[in-house]
Every structure is written in structure tokens, then in C-alpha cells.
Write a protein that holds these residues in place. Sequence first.
Motif, PDB file in Angstrom:
ATOM      1  N   TRP A 152      -6.834  -1.252   5.189  1.00 11.03           N
ATOM      2  CA  TRP A 152      -6.156  -0.610   4.061  1.00 11.03           C
ATOM      3  C   TRP A 152      -4.841  -1.308   3.747  1.00 11.03           C
ATOM      4  O   TRP A 152      -4.412  -1.376   2.596  1.00 11.03           O
ATOM      5  CB  TRP A 152      -5.920   0.861   4.413  1.00 11.03           C
ATOM      6  CG  TRP A 152      -5.196   1.684   3.401  1.00 11.03           C
ATOM      7  CD1 TRP A 152      -5.708   2.284   2.294  1.00 11.03           C
ATOM      8  CD2 TRP A 152      -3.804   2.054   3.435  1.00 11.03           C
ATOM      9  NE1 TRP A 152      -4.744   2.995   1.623  1.00 11.03           N
ATOM     10  CE2 TRP A 152      -3.565   2.863   2.306  1.00 11.03           C
ATOM     11  CE3 TRP A 152      -2.749   1.769   4.307  1.00 11.03           C
ATOM     12  CZ2 TRP A 152      -2.304   3.396   2.033  1.00 11.03           C
ATOM     13  CZ3 TRP A 152      -1.502   2.294   4.036  1.00 11.03           C
ATOM     14  CH2 TRP A 152      -1.293   3.099   2.911  1.00 11.03           C
ATOM     15  N   PRO A 210      -6.904   6.071   5.824  1.00 13.96           N
ATOM     16  CA  PRO A 210      -7.499   5.110   6.769  1.00 13.96           C
ATOM     17  C   PRO A 210      -7.808   5.748   8.118  1.00 13.96           C
ATOM     18  O   PRO A 210      -7.039   6.565   8.631  1.00 13.96           O
ATOM     19  CB  PRO A 210      -6.400   4.051   6.919  1.00 13.96           C
ATOM     20  CG  PRO A 210      -5.508   4.213   5.740  1.00 13.96           C
ATOM     21  CD  PRO A 210      -5.557   5.664   5.373  1.00 13.96           C
ATOM     22  N   ALA A 232      -5.625   4.920  -2.375  1.00 18.87           N
ATOM     23  CA  ALA A 232      -6.536   3.812  -2.082  1.00 18.87           C
ATOM     24  C   ALA A 232      -5.808   2.489  -2.267  1.00 18.87           C
ATOM     25  O   ALA A 232      -4.848   2.390  -3.034  1.00 18.87           O
ATOM     26  CB  ALA A 232      -7.757   3.887  -2.990  1.00 18.87           C
ATOM     27  N   TYR A 240     -12.756   5.123   6.614  1.00 23.18           N
ATOM     28  CA  TYR A 240     -11.794   6.091   6.085  1.00 23.18           C
ATOM     29  C   TYR A 240     -12.212   7.513   6.413  1.00 23.18           C
ATOM     30  O   TYR A 240     -13.397   7.831   6.509  1.00 23.18           O
ATOM     31  CB  TYR A 240     -11.681   5.938   4.560  1.00 23.18           C
ATOM     32  CG  TYR A 240     -11.045   4.637   4.146  1.00 23.18           C
ATOM     33  CD1 TYR A 240      -9.686   4.562   3.864  1.00 23.18           C
ATOM     34  CD2 TYR A 240     -11.795   3.466   4.050  1.00 23.18           C
ATOM     35  CE1 TYR A 240      -9.090   3.366   3.495  1.00 23.18           C
ATOM     36  CE2 TYR A 240     -11.216   2.260   3.693  1.00 23.18           C
ATOM     37  CZ  TYR A 240      -9.861   2.218   3.420  1.00 23.18           C
ATOM     38  OH  TYR A 240      -9.273   1.024   3.071  1.00 23.18           O
ATOM     39  N   SER A 270       0.833  -1.196   0.000  1.00 19.98           N
ATOM     40  CA  SER A 270       0.000   0.000   0.000  1.00 19.98           C
ATOM     41  C   SER A 270       0.877   1.258   0.000  1.00 19.98           C
ATOM     42  O   SER A 270       1.907   1.303   0.684  1.00 19.98           O
ATOM     43  CB  SER A 270      -0.916   0.015   1.223  1.00 19.98           C
ATOM     44  OG  SER A 270      -1.745  -1.131   1.233  1.00 19.98           O
TER      45      SER A 270
END
Length: 552
Positions: free
Chosen positions: A175, A154, A52, A331, A47
Motif C-alpha cells: 500500500w 492494509p 486506497a 487488505y 499514501s
Amino acid sequence: MVQRVAVIGAGPSGLTSVKACLDEGMEPTCFESSDDIGGLWKFKEVSEPNRASIYRSLTINIWKEMMCYSDFPIPGDYPNYMHHSKILKYFRMYAEHFKILQHIRFQTSVKKVTQRPDFSRTGQWEVVIENKDGLEERHIFDAVICCSGHFNYPNLPLKDFPGIETFEGKYFHSWDYKGPEDMHGKRVVVIGIGNSGGDIAVEGSRVAEQVYLSTRSGAWVIRQVSDNGLPVDRFNTRFVHVMFKLLPMSFLNWLGEKKLNAMYDHAVYGLKPKHRLFSQIPVINDDLPFKILSGSVLVKPNLKEIRGSTVVFDDGSTAENVDLIVFATGYNYDFPYLPKHVMYKSGHRVGLYKHVFPPVLEQPTLAIVGFIHSDGSIMPQAEMQARFVTRVFKGHKKLPSNQTMIKAVEKDTRNIEKNYVVSRLTPLQVDFVEYMDDLAQDIGVRPSLLWLFLTDFPLFMRVFWGPITAYQYRLMGPGKWNGARRAIFTQLDRMYQPLRTRQLGPQESSTAGRLFKWSLLLVAGGSAVYYIQVHSPTLIPTLMSKLHPQIV
């Protein structure tokens, strides 16, 4: 006159915004901070901050015919519910077909968007970017469309979980979740029963020793595989929408909850929420009920505190020797590149006129596309928003005064708070059909049911009785697509095509089945006429007078 438009983000909202600009003869430049299109749907093993993120196994929970853009059907051989890799391929096909890629600058981050000194006259913006070489550039644009999404930041509320600092295992936000590799043989607590929380609990339960699913308020859980094995979205029709307008919501909630509980009693399974079925978007998960039934997932109330490797829940029960906690806690949303004063706050949410335009600017040259939450797919909604935005930019549609827009925003907020369960993290919810029709009315592309009933009855039947797919908004008006009628007539063929991997002999329909279909046809037609007469009592006489031959 708006000509040069900056589009921020090349996800599904950004792609369709670029296309909408091109359709209106404008010159879009799309700034994408990563090296590829797709936004949320571009999977990465690690990530990246402020972007996103999705997990490896993610499959969309929206039927392909309900999620595609209005003038570019998803290929018939694609599955009805697509893995993220298929969705990304579809976006590539869309971008290549409409020549969108040449308007995108990759590895370019937008740092700041500010109004020009003469904004009250020109409506222009200065956009400061950082290019792929790390150098700063400044550009002037006539308008800006923000498509940076709302799953980038997040929400990890550790302060709400006393004792987290004593936890001896590992914890992270959903996430960061990519797959269940770290859950093998572990005891896992998943906090939050949204779609991500449900998916992670189910997937983790296949390899973990035990999974606990903690929920503060519970949830209604529906299946993607609905009656007769068809996608549940298939039954989202205009006829159903009319029934929702005519029948009391209390009855509809009772009926829907009764049907769900007939499959698995939500109270028995520990899932029953405090809210009614249609007060919040349900969780979509076919596997969760079985995982609960088999004991792989244990549903628990809200987490009260953490004592080392022991998790204590609100009811006093505990989970011992916990190795891993996953926070599926939603989020936060933000537009860090925009000046704070351009955003209007209404209740828990950013107040946008038609959920698109900030209502406090002197010129309507800033729009937010894709910042919407409903019971439908983001793709067709973002596309409709983009079509609306570009019509405003070009001067074909004039917005009301700022004061009028603010009143409309406040009215929307009151309606949302009245009809739905909202919070700081989920401040916005709209009805998919109602919202799409509202924007379509402003653009001039809302399908006229009465006109179709009188002039093209086979098409009327598919528009009214069939699924509310985005093709309906290409039948007439600006942006009309000649392939829309055929797309509507063949949408069920594309539903069945990927299922027909083993050929069977022909099956004849029964007389009873044909009679049932004709009875439904009569009910649908009568309901449509009644709905139109109630909401537009002068429309039928007006159209009939136009169709009546004039005597010269």
C-alpha cells in the motif's frame, strides 16, 4: 418514496451510482473525503490513511473495452491497457459528460450513518459529515449507497513472521509502495504473489541486486498479450461461457493449465499452486516469467522466520543480507461509519443479497456498491449494481423477505466456498458473466440471444461470439442506449486503433480462413440454440408462435 440519496465515495463505483440515481430521477449527494474524483485511481505521491493507494507505474490489467461503463466507450485512441493517468482522464470525461461533478461535495468525510427513529416506516438515515472547514453537519437522506471500496486498510500480519522485530532493514506494505527508488542495488524480499506482489517484484528487479518472491501457495500466471497479440480479455465470450456450463470443470481446468504450461511450465518455474486454474483469480503478469528465467526474481516458499538481515524460508533455504521486505499481503475491509448491526456475516464475508443489500433491514434503503471480486472489471459490475439498486429504491423492483434473502446469501456462501479458494482476506469471488447476467435479469436488461438470433443476426454474432462488453446491457429494457449496437459493432475497431501507428498495405484473407470463420459461426449458432433449449425449453416455441403470422 426514495428521493434524496447519499452516495459515499467518488471513485468509479460512486460516480456510476450518482449517474444511476440521476437516471431514475432521484437527487444524489456524493460525499468525497479527498479533493478529487477517481478513488483508487487518483495517484498521490504519499499514501493517505484509510484511503486506497496505487504505485506510479500502475497499468490496469483489464482490456479497455471490458472495463468501461456501458453507455460511455473509452476513446479509440486510448491504449488497450491503460496507465492510471488515462483511467482518471476517462473518469473525468464520464463525470463531465453526465454532469456528475455538481453533485459531489469534496473534502467532506462521512463520520456516521445511523437509522432514523422512524426507520421502520420511512427507511430514512441520518448522515453525519465533517466538511472541509472541519465542522460537523447532519443531514437526512431517504437512502444511502456506500462506495468506499475495499483496498483502504492494509493487512500487515507481522505476528505471522517470527523475528520481524530483529530485522535490520526496512519493511512496509505494498500500500505504501510508489516506485523502485529505494530498491537500487538492494536485496529485496516480496511476500505475496498477487497482482501487486508480482508487479513490485518485476519492477524492483530492474534496479535491485536480487529480488526474492515468497509465496505460500503459488499462483497461475497468465499474460495480457494473448493469441495473435490480442488482449486476453478479448476471448471472454458468451460462447466460452456456454462451454463452461456444458463441459466438466475438471476438463476445463486441465485444458487451461495445459495451455498455460505450454508457455512456461509452472512447476519448473516454482509457480505451480495447490489449487486448480479456475478455483482462484489468476495473477496477470507478462514480465514475471522472463524475470524468473533471467534470475532477476527467485521464487521462494513461505517465509518462516527472520534473523536480523537473514530471511529463512519454509524449505530451509535463506536469503542473506536482505535490505528490504515488501508485504503484499492483501487488505482488510471495513465500513467504520455504518452501525455494526446492519451488516450480516456469512462465512468469512459480509453477507449481502445479490452482493449489494444487507438482508436484515426493515427497509431496503442501504446498499453497498463495488464490494465485489470477480474475473472481470469492477466498473461495469458496479454500474450494474447501481442500476439494480436505484430500481429497488424507486420501487420498480421489490426485494424478497429478509428470511428469503438470508437463505440466498447462505446459498451464495456455500457455492463460493465450493467453487473457489476463499479466506478471510479473499472471502468473495463470483463469475463475472453469471453475476452480470443475474443482475441484468432482475433489472430487465439481459440481452435475449434468441430474439437477437431471429431478428438481428449480425448483432447476435457479435454478442454471442464477441467479447462480453457492458454495451450488451444497454440494448434493451430500462436505460436502453441507442448507441449500444454501434458500440458493439465498433469495439474491435477501438481495439486495433491504438495499434495502427504504422500503416501497412491491405492484406487479403485466405479461403481457409474464411471457411474456418464460417465453421465457427455454425458451431456458435448451434451452441446458442442448444443452450437456450436446455435452460428454457419453452422459449423457442413461444417466440416462434409470436413470429408466426396470425390468420384473421
